[in-house]
Design an enzyme around this catalytic site. Structure first.
Site, PDB file in Angstrom:
ATOM      1  CG  HIS A   1      23.013  66.486  42.283  1.00 27.11           C
ATOM      2  ND1 HIS A   1      23.368  67.794  42.209  1.00 27.11           N
ATOM      3  CD2 HIS A   1      23.889  65.940  43.098  1.00 27.11           C
ATOM      4  CE1 HIS A   1      24.347  67.977  43.002  1.00 27.11           C
ATOM      5  NE2 HIS A   1      24.790  66.725  43.796  1.00 27.11           N
TER       6      HIS A   1
ATOM      7  NE  ARG B   1      31.947  61.859  43.900  1.00 21.46           N
ATOM      8  CZ  ARG B   1      32.265  63.143  44.464  1.00 21.46           C
ATOM      9  NH1 ARG B   1      33.196  63.476  45.326  1.00 21.46           N
ATOM     10  NH2 ARG B   1      30.915  63.783  44.610  1.00 21.46           N
TER      11      ARG B   1
ATOM     12  CB  CYS C   1      24.732  68.055  46.483  1.00 24.37           C
ATOM     13  SG  CYS C   1      25.880  66.848  46.826  1.00 24.37           S
TER      14      CYS C   1
HETATM   15  N1  GLN Z   1      31.880  68.048  47.303  1.00 25.19           N
HETATM   16  C1  GLN Z   1      30.925  67.588  47.818  1.00 25.19           C
HETATM   17  C2  GLN Z   1      30.809  65.895  47.977  1.00 25.19           C
HETATM   18  O1  GLN Z   1      31.604  65.317  47.324  1.00 25.19           O
HETATM   19  C3  GLN Z   1      29.485  67.738  47.282  1.00 25.19           C
HETATM   20  C4  GLN Z   1      29.391  67.308  45.963  1.00 25.19           C
HETATM   21  C5  GLN Z   1      28.239  67.538  45.158  1.00 25.19           C
HETATM   22  O2  GLN Z   1      27.527  68.799  45.148  1.00 25.19           O
HETATM   23  N2  GLN Z   1      27.544  66.865  44.329  1.00 25.19           N
HETATM   24  O3  GLN Z   1      30.305  65.530  48.764  1.00 25.19           O
END
Ligand code: GLN
Length: 247
Positions: A191, A127, A93
């Protein structure tokens, strides 16, 4: 064998239990009589090129990514050299995004990446959160995990994705692909942590790390029981099919 792991920014990039991936690698290496020797490589630390068989970097919020990009820029050349000399690499990520050319975050700040992978990332308005299931034709296996990212990652023409999205958003919610792979570098949004429910992938990384440690070919590792892991994969895959990829 001693398998040397370089854990990049364990004190900054470690969300959604990404540290659990190291625990799985240690357990599966140990089950075959190997020892995982993990060293943190964080801000101000040098990259011991040649002395690391497997690099690992986890995910992080935009804030933490911004805190490490300056230091990471100084590690770009030694990391590229280490990978070109056969080291393996798992990036998750936020760590994945910083292996590309840049990540433009939700505030519009352009965080420089190290350009190790042929891609760039731009944060979008919503998101992308949920369970994910990938088909990895190159390995004849599926990967199941959980994603939570604002970033949309765009691979360059000809770049190799980690897998085809069966359920979930993946790199950008449109291309139908997830992650990126180059040489022994594997980068993904997954993840969970990723490796407990995908034991084949943990073994694949260990095998490539052993190839670096011995200078030989990736060895076939003796199979482990993996009943619990297989069940965890099934449950995760079913959740992804049921509700992955929806805002
Ligand atoms: N901050 C990055 C995003 O929002 C990665 C997020 C994460 O590692 N889960 O895309």
């Amino acid at each position: 064998m001693r398998i040397r792991v370089g854990h990049l920014y364990p004190d900054y990039l470690n969300i959604y239990a990404d540290r659990g991936n190291i625990a799985v690698l240690a357990a599966r290496a140990g089950a075959r009589g190997h020892v995982l020797d993990v060293a943190g490589v964080s801000v101000g630390d040098g990259v011991p090129v040649g002395d690391v068989d497997l690099f690992y970097v986890g995910g992080g919020q935009d804030r933490e990514q911004a805190l490490v990009t300056g230091d990471l820029a100084g590690k770009a050349e030694p990391l590229r050299e280490a990978v070109e000399r056969g080291a393996a690499f798992l990036a998750v990520c936020g760590g994945y995004q910083l292996l590309g050319r840049f990540y433009r975050d939700v505030k519009g700040r352009e965080l420089p990446g190290i350009g190790l992978l042929p891609l760039h990332t731009v944060a979008g308005p919503r998101r992308m959160i949920g369970d994910v299931l990938l088909e990895c034709e190159w390995a004849g296996h599926t990967l199941a995990g959980f994603e939570n990212h604002a970033g949309r990652t765009y691979l360059d023409e000809g770049a190799q994705p980690l897998g085809r999205v069966v359920a979930g958003f993946g790199n950008d919610g449109e291309s139908g692909f997830e992650g990126c792979r180059w040489r022994r570098v594997y980068a993904t949004y997954l993840h969970g942590p990723l490796l407990p429910r995908n034991p084949w992938f943990a073994d694949h990384l260990l095998s490539e790390a052993l190839a670096h440690a011995t200078g030989g070919e990736p060895p076939a590792l003796e199979p482990l029981a993996d009943e619990l892991e297989a069940e965890a994969h099934r449950v995760s895959a079913a959740r992804a099919r049921a509700r992955g990829g929806r805002f």
